[in-house]
Enzyme design. Structure first.
Site, PDB file in Angstrom:
ATOM      1  N   MET A 169       0.660  -1.126  -0.032  1.00 13.94           N
ATOM      2  CA  MET A 169       0.186   0.135   0.172  1.00 13.94           C
ATOM      3  C   MET A 169       0.810   1.395   0.159  1.00 13.94           C
ATOM      4  O   MET A 169       2.105   1.339   0.848  1.00 13.94           O
ATOM      5  CB  MET A 169      -0.947  -0.101   1.268  1.00 13.94           C
ATOM      6  CG  MET A 169      -2.265  -0.854   1.096  1.00 13.94           C
ATOM      7  SD  MET A 169      -3.324  -0.341   2.334  1.00 13.94           S
ATOM      8  CE  MET A 169      -4.681  -1.396   1.934  1.00 13.94           C
ATOM      9  N   ASP A 170       0.666   2.179  -0.825  1.00 11.65           N
ATOM     10  CA  ASP A 170       1.143   3.382  -0.801  1.00 11.65           C
ATOM     11  C   ASP A 170       0.951   4.239   0.267  1.00 11.65           C
ATOM     12  O   ASP A 170      -0.137   4.102   0.830  1.00 11.65           O
ATOM     13  CB  ASP A 170       1.391   4.270  -2.411  1.00 11.65           C
ATOM     14  CG  ASP A 170      -0.132   4.467  -2.751  1.00 11.65           C
ATOM     15  OD1 ASP A 170      -0.932   4.790  -1.833  1.00 11.65           O
ATOM     16  OD2 ASP A 170      -0.340   4.155  -4.072  1.00 11.65           O
ATOM     17  N   LYS A 171       1.472   5.530   0.321  1.00 11.47           N
ATOM     18  CA  LYS A 171       1.067   6.206   1.464  1.00 11.47           C
ATOM     19  C   LYS A 171      -0.331   6.933   1.470  1.00 11.47           C
ATOM     20  O   LYS A 171      -1.061   7.416   2.360  1.00 11.47           O
ATOM     21  CB  LYS A 171       2.116   7.780   1.577  1.00 11.47           C
ATOM     22  CG  LYS A 171       2.088   8.594   0.139  1.00 11.47           C
ATOM     23  CD  LYS A 171       3.203   9.480   0.316  1.00 11.47           C
ATOM     24  CE  LYS A 171       3.020  10.402  -1.017  1.00 11.47           C
ATOM     25  NZ  LYS A 171       1.666  11.030  -1.105  1.00 11.47           N
TER      26      LYS A 171
END
Length: 301
Positions: A169-171
């Site tokens: 998961m990205d930010k």
């Protein structure tokens, strides 16, 4: 008198006749027909047959000890590798139990046994499954510098075991993220052909056209790979820029690429369901341990 005696003599001489009496021999013939030898022979054959049939189901030579587990599972529990990879190491002779090399598949490890894996003594860990409702500005990557913190900080203190997130998961992506030290489960849910569904709520920079929604629903090809979408729809009571998307891929980048392929900018992605798990009673930034039933359900997906 003489006549009677003569008659008696003649009648007494009859037993020497070659014609047998009609009463006495019949019971004797019946007894011979019920001879016990034949019955015994049949019983013995039946007993032998029963023994042959029961042989494959006989109990193992060594009775099972409480809490013993298969060697490949013991290795997997230690977090070293998956069971499948453990089988390869076992077959190659790189695993020792109590100092003795073991190449037998299905070997059972008893409590107190010392397992040496490729020169290192293993310590098995209890499997841990933790569900996090991830907030923004945390990432699963370890190479994005100090600007964004790692998601492991959010579950710190939940366990002493070495755990890892399933998928990335990205930010900017929020929602459900599962952590575990179960390497088999991590591998299962990251395979391209895995069958568990994920549901995302996607916020776009503009309303999604109905014709584009229909095209997405039919599936599409991204970077030469076919993407199968299980369902896509507008979210009831929300603007048509708020979209619900259900698909099997655990890669959030696929979600973003689907809409960017139709020239939409993705503002937010929130994973609201993961393989049957939901955010119910789990506020943003909080985590919880899975129940026994939830673990069973995940393993049966």
């Amino acid at each position: 008198m003489n006549n009677k005696e003569g008659n008696n003599k003649r009648s007494g001489a009859r037993p020497t006749s070659s014609r047998p009496s009609s009463n006495k021999p019949k019971p004797a013939m019946q007894k011979r027909a019920q001879g016990p030898k034949k019955v015994k022979t049949i019983v013995k054959v039946a007993d032998t047959t029963d023994k042959v049939e029961k042989k494959p189901n006989q109990a193992p030579k060594r009775p099972k000890v409480k809490d013993e587990i298969r060697l490949n599972k013991y290795i997997s529990n230690s977090g070293t590798c998956s069971r499948r990879d453990a089988d390869i190491y076992i077959q190659s002779g790189n695993v020792k139990v109590n100092g003795i090399p073991v190449t037998e598949m299905g070997y059972m490890v008893k409590p107190g046994d010392v397992v040496n894996f490729d020169g290192v003594v293993l310590t098995p860990e209890k499997k841990v499954y933790i569900l996090l409702n991830k907030p923004k500005n945390f990432t699963t990557a370890l190479d994005e510098g100090q600007e964004f913190r790692n998601v492991l900080e959010l579950v710190k203190g939940s366990t002493t075991s070495k755990i890892a997130p399933i998928g990335r998961m990205d930010k900017n992506t929020t929602g459900l993220l599962l952590f575990t030290n179960d390497t088999d489960m991590i591998r299962k849910f990251t395979l391209p052909n895995q069958k568990s569904s994920k549901i995302y709520q996607v916020s776009l920079d503009k309303n999604l056209k109905f014709e584009d929604l229909e095209k997405i629903n039919k599936g599409l090809v991204l970077d030469g790979h076919r993407v199968y979408v299980e369902d896509v729809s507008y979210i009831e009571g929300e603007a048509k820029s708020e979209i619900g998307l259900q698909l099997r891929s655990a890669n959030v980048k696929v979600v973003r690429s689907i809409f960017e392929n139709f020239n939409y900018d993705v503002l937010r992605i929130d994973r609201v369901a993961f393989a049957g798990l939901t955010k119910k009673n789990l506020p943003r930034g909080n985590w919880r341990l899975l129940t026994e039933q939830e673990i069973i359900n995940l393993k049966n997906v």
